[in-house]
Design a protein around this motif. Structure first.
Motif, PDB file in Angstrom:
ATOM      1  N   PHE A  12      99.929  12.888  64.289  1.00  0.00           N
ATOM      2  CA  PHE A  12      99.998  13.126  65.675  1.00  0.00           C
ATOM      3  C   PHE A  12      99.239  12.128  66.485  1.00  0.00           C
ATOM      4  CE2 PHE A  12      96.520  15.969  64.301  1.00  0.00           C
ATOM      5  CZ  PHE A  12      95.570  15.838  65.381  1.00  0.00           C
ATOM      6  N   LEU A  13      99.184  11.898  67.652  1.00  0.00           N
ATOM      7  CA  LEU A  13      98.557  10.893  68.500  1.00  0.00           C
ATOM      8  C   LEU A  13      98.443  11.392  69.723  1.00  0.00           C
ATOM      9  CD1 LEU A  13      99.635   7.093  67.980  1.00  0.00           C
ATOM     10  CD2 LEU A  13      98.479   8.000  70.166  1.00  0.00           C
ATOM     11  N   ARG A  14      97.379  11.231  70.388  1.00  0.00           N
ATOM     12  CA  ARG A  14      96.847  11.451  71.662  1.00  0.00           C
ATOM     13  C   ARG A  14      96.505  10.128  72.443  1.00  0.00           C
ATOM     14  NH1 ARG A  14      95.023  16.234  73.910  1.00  0.00           N
ATOM     15  NH2 ARG A  14      95.181  16.285  76.227  1.00  0.00           N
ATOM     16  N   ASP A  15      97.369  10.117  73.657  1.00  0.00           N
ATOM     17  CA  ASP A  15      96.957   9.110  74.402  1.00  0.00           C
ATOM     18  C   ASP A  15      96.983   9.465  76.055  1.00  0.00           C
ATOM     19  OD1 ASP A  15      96.991   6.646  75.962  1.00  0.00           O
ATOM     20  OD2 ASP A  15      98.638   5.786  75.017  1.00  0.00           O
ATOM     21  N   GLY A  16      95.825   9.830  76.370  1.00  0.00           N
ATOM     22  CA  GLY A  16      95.501  10.336  77.748  1.00  0.00           C
ATOM     23  C   GLY A  16      96.084  11.691  77.695  1.00  0.00           C
ATOM     24  N   ALA A  17      97.026  12.001  78.539  1.00  0.00           N
ATOM     25  CA  ALA A  17      97.432  13.239  78.831  1.00  0.00           C
ATOM     26  C   ALA A  17      98.802  13.354  77.983  1.00  0.00           C
ATOM     27  CB  ALA A  17      98.201  13.347  80.473  1.00  0.00           C
ATOM     28  N   MET A  18      99.212  12.301  77.108  1.00  0.00           N
ATOM     29  CA  MET A  18     100.332  12.431  76.123  1.00  0.00           C
ATOM     30  C   MET A  18      99.863  12.812  74.743  1.00  0.00           C
ATOM     31  SD  MET A  18     103.385   9.799  75.275  1.00  0.00           S
ATOM     32  CE  MET A  18     104.399  10.314  76.752  1.00  0.00           C
ATOM     33  N   ILE A  19     100.593  13.552  74.023  1.00  0.00           N
ATOM     34  CA  ILE A  19     100.429  13.930  72.661  1.00  0.00           C
ATOM     35  C   ILE A  19     101.512  14.051  72.059  1.00  0.00           C
ATOM     36  CG2 ILE A  19     100.106  16.582  73.190  1.00  0.00           C
ATOM     37  CD1 ILE A  19      98.278  16.450  70.735  1.00  0.00           C
ATOM     38  N   PRO A  43     104.304  23.928  84.800  1.00  0.00           N
ATOM     39  CA  PRO A  43     103.388  24.614  83.424  1.00  0.00           C
ATOM     40  C   PRO A  43     102.126  23.790  83.269  1.00  0.00           C
ATOM     41  CG  PRO A  43     105.327  22.826  82.734  1.00  0.00           C
ATOM     42  CD  PRO A  43     105.387  23.212  84.292  1.00  0.00           C
ATOM     43  N   ASP A  44     101.136  24.168  82.575  1.00  0.00           N
ATOM     44  CA  ASP A  44     100.120  23.557  82.308  1.00  0.00           C
ATOM     45  C   ASP A  44     100.396  22.422  81.384  1.00  0.00           C
ATOM     46  OD1 ASP A  44      96.948  23.491  81.774  1.00  0.00           O
ATOM     47  OD2 ASP A  44      97.842  23.410  80.024  1.00  0.00           O
ATOM     48  N   THR A  45     101.270  22.894  80.356  1.00  0.00           N
ATOM     49  CA  THR A  45     101.795  22.126  79.110  1.00  0.00           C
ATOM     50  C   THR A  45     103.263  21.786  79.174  1.00  0.00           C
ATOM     51  OG1 THR A  45      99.797  22.614  78.023  1.00  0.00           O
ATOM     52  CG2 THR A  45     101.438  21.352  76.829  1.00  0.00           C
ATOM     53  N   LEU A  46     103.832  20.600  79.116  1.00  0.00           N
ATOM     54  CA  LEU A  46     105.120  20.384  78.773  1.00  0.00           C
ATOM     55  C   LEU A  46     105.443  19.817  77.442  1.00  0.00           C
ATOM     56  CD1 LEU A  46     108.292  20.109  79.532  1.00  0.00           C
ATOM     57  CD2 LEU A  46     107.596  17.909  80.703  1.00  0.00           C
ATOM     58  N   ILE A  70     108.210  17.262  86.285  1.00  0.00           N
ATOM     59  CA  ILE A  70     107.376  18.120  85.610  1.00  0.00           C
ATOM     60  C   ILE A  70     106.037  17.317  85.171  1.00  0.00           C
ATOM     61  CG2 ILE A  70     106.999  19.843  83.870  1.00  0.00           C
ATOM     62  CD1 ILE A  70     108.497  20.880  86.303  1.00  0.00           C
ATOM     63  N   ALA A  71     106.501  16.325  84.227  1.00  0.00           N
ATOM     64  CA  ALA A  71     105.417  15.721  83.454  1.00  0.00           C
ATOM     65  C   ALA A  71     104.298  15.475  84.715  1.00  0.00           C
ATOM     66  CB  ALA A  71     105.832  14.694  82.581  1.00  0.00           C
ATOM     67  N   SER A  72     104.814  14.881  85.545  1.00  0.00           N
ATOM     68  CA  SER A  72     103.675  14.210  86.452  1.00  0.00           C
ATOM     69  C   SER A  72     102.792  15.280  87.045  1.00  0.00           C
ATOM     70  CB  SER A  72     104.433  13.410  87.523  1.00  0.00           C
ATOM     71  OG  SER A  72     105.076  14.307  88.580  1.00  0.00           O
ATOM     72  N   GLN A  73     103.099  16.583  86.973  1.00  0.00           N
ATOM     73  CA  GLN A  73     102.267  17.649  87.397  1.00  0.00           C
ATOM     74  C   GLN A  73     101.587  18.426  86.542  1.00  0.00           C
ATOM     75  OE1 GLN A  73     104.792  19.489  90.595  1.00  0.00           O
ATOM     76  NE2 GLN A  73     106.282  18.034  90.274  1.00  0.00           N
ATOM     77  N   THR A  74     101.711  18.173  85.282  1.00  0.00           N
ATOM     78  CA  THR A  74     101.179  18.887  84.233  1.00  0.00           C
ATOM     79  C   THR A  74      99.706  18.181  83.810  1.00  0.00           C
ATOM     80  OG1 THR A  74     102.248  17.719  82.588  1.00  0.00           O
ATOM     81  CG2 THR A  74     103.242  19.731  83.293  1.00  0.00           C
ATOM     82  N   ARG A  75      99.045  19.061  83.263  1.00  0.00           N
ATOM     83  CA  ARG A  75      97.625  18.626  82.613  1.00  0.00           C
ATOM     84  C   ARG A  75      97.996  17.695  81.415  1.00  0.00           C
ATOM     85  NH1 ARG A  75      93.747  21.101  79.040  1.00  0.00           N
ATOM     86  NH2 ARG A  75      95.264  22.707  78.908  1.00  0.00           N
ATOM     87  N   ARG A  76      99.159  17.976  80.454  1.00  0.00           N
ATOM     88  CA  ARG A  76      99.049  17.307  79.332  1.00  0.00           C
ATOM     89  C   ARG A  76     100.949  17.565  78.951  1.00  0.00           C
ATOM     90  NH1 ARG A  76      95.462  21.713  75.958  1.00  0.00           N
ATOM     91  NH2 ARG A  76      97.289  23.234  75.938  1.00  0.00           N
ATOM     92  N   TYR A  77     101.357  16.618  78.257  1.00  0.00           N
ATOM     93  CA  TYR A  77     102.742  16.669  77.979  1.00  0.00           C
ATOM     94  C   TYR A  77     102.905  15.903  76.663  1.00  0.00           C
ATOM     95  CZ  TYR A  77     102.933  12.119  79.965  1.00  0.00           C
ATOM     96  OH  TYR A  77     102.868  10.571  80.472  1.00  0.00           O
ATOM     97  N   GLY A  78     104.108  16.225  76.024  1.00  0.00           N
ATOM     98  CA  GLY A  78     104.176  15.452  74.683  1.00  0.00           C
ATOM     99  C   GLY A  78     105.412  15.852  74.280  1.00  0.00           C
ATOM    100  N   SER A  79     105.534  15.466  72.849  1.00  0.00           N
ATOM    101  CA  SER A  79     106.617  15.577  72.088  1.00  0.00           C
ATOM    102  C   SER A  79     106.605  15.986  70.457  1.00  0.00           C
ATOM    103  CB  SER A  79     107.678  14.498  72.086  1.00  0.00           C
ATOM    104  OG  SER A  79     107.185  13.539  71.582  1.00  0.00           O
ATOM    105  N   VAL A  80     107.542  16.476  70.060  1.00  0.00           N
ATOM    106  CA  VAL A  80     107.355  16.865  68.528  1.00  0.00           C
ATOM    107  C   VAL A  80     108.742  15.958  67.900  1.00  0.00           C
ATOM    108  CG1 VAL A  80     107.592  18.257  66.398  1.00  0.00           C
ATOM    109  CG2 VAL A  80     106.557  18.875  68.556  1.00  0.00           C
ATOM    110  N   CYS A  81     108.098  15.000  66.803  1.00  0.00           N
ATOM    111  CA  CYS A  81     109.534  14.390  66.320  1.00  0.00           C
ATOM    112  C   CYS A  81     110.296  13.486  67.048  1.00  0.00           C
ATOM    113  CB  CYS A  81     110.065  15.335  65.444  1.00  0.00           C
ATOM    114  SG  CYS A  81     111.386  14.456  64.037  1.00  0.00           S
TER     115      CYS A  81
END
Length: 328
Positions: A147-154, A68-71, A94-105
């Motif tokens: 919310f917080l963005r740090d590089g590819a992680m949100i 995926p583009d986003t996980l 998967i995270a290593s191959q996505t443009r961005r990844y992250g989580s809710v709560c």
């Protein structure tokens, strides 16, 4: 754009639905299936959310094909059960191959189990922030962020903050106009600043392109006890009082004085819910100046007195005390 949302077995339905609706509304605006969202789970059987809502995953993780583009990892009510080793390995890969990844709560706990929080600035629901920091000491947990963005992680806080996260991704992908359209369709504000404490401010800046008005709104939110008269705010915006009042009312939909009053009420609500401060101290901190003035405002706008509000909605106070200590 392919988006994979991994859901734990006890997923919080509001977080999943919030993300799904944001991406679905964006698709209606661009008139094509720009976002292709897949709900991925540990297995392929129906998931019963903590609320009782049932969700049918699109596929089990082992059957998800491609990258995926986003996980994104949705949270659960409380700390989610740690998924099996195979799921953890899949998330890591998967995270290593996505443009961005992250989580809710509390989905951040799942990312942590996959080793994805190390060295990252991350947020989660304020109630579980200290536990997240304890379990994953290599992460830099900032528990009062929306919310917080740090590089590819949100990462984001809980429940409705999933919508904040989703809107930020839509704005990044499709621009402000589409994100604003989605926010209006969902009847939410487009942006809560990421460093805003996790409490409701219904009147945060949203549909304003004028930077001066946006700055004024944020100043009101961050300095509720200051002089927030129309004259003072007009000076901050470098506008005449008459022109400021006209433009503000036109752009925001209410007068500057009403905006100040309602913002102060939201600040007071947060303190009433989550702190043990006396009513008089809360009145001072939220900008009302006196307990009687705050009481009048609450009866007028909320329909109950501050004391009655506290009795109905008071929490343990940990979140508010933390935010107050950090923000002075």
């Amino acid at each position: 754009m392919r988006i994979a949302i991994f859901v734990p077995t006890d997923v919080h339905s509001l977080e999943l639905a919030g993300l799904m609706d944001v991406f679905a509304e964006a698709n209606t605006r661009v008139d094509k299936a720009f976002y292709e969202v897949t709900i991925v789970a540990e297995g392929d059987s129906t998931i019963r959310c903590a609320s009782g809502l049932r969700v049918e995953p699109d596929c089990a993780f082992r059957n998800y094909s491609g990258n995926p583009d986003t996980l994104l990892v949705a949270g659960s009510v409380g700390v989610p059960h740690s998924p099996g080793r195979q799921v953890i390995d899949w998330l890591t890969a998967i995270a290593s191959q996505t443009r961005r990844y992250g989580s809710v709560c509390t989905g951040a706990f799942v990312l942590g189990s996959a080793g994805l929080l190390k060295g990252r600035r991350v947020t989660t629901h304020w109630q579980f922030a200290s536990l997240l920091a304890e379990r994953f000491p290599d992460a830099h947990v900032e528990g009062d962020r929306v919310f917080l963005r740090d590089g590819a992680m949100i990462t984001s806080a809980g429940s409705s903050a999933a919508i904040d996260l989703g809107l930020s991704l839509v704005e990044e992908d499709l621009g402000r106009e589409v994100a604003l359209y989605v926010a209006r369709r969902l009847v939410v504000f487009l942006k809560r600043p990421g460093d805003q404490s996790q409490f409701s401010v219904h009147l945060a800046a949203q549909a304003i392109d004028r930077n001066r008005l946006h700055d004024v709104q944020q100043y009101v939110l961050n300095h509720p006890a200051d002089d927030l008269s129309v004259a003072a705010l007009a000076k901050l915006a470098a506008m005449s009082t008459r022109n400021f009042s006209r433009v503000f009312s036109q752009e925001v939909g209410i007068s500057p004085s009403d905006y100040v009053d309602l913002t102060r009420i939201d600040v007071a609500r947060f303190l009433l819910e989550g702190s043990r401060l006396p009513i008089a101290s809360i009145a001072e901190k939220s900008g009302f100046g006196s307990a009687s003035a705050m009481r009048r405002a609450f009866v007028s706008h909320v329909g109950v007195t501050p004391s009655d509000y506290r009795d109905r909605f008071r929490t343990s106070g940990d979140g508010a005390r933390r935010s107050l200590s950090e923000n002075g």
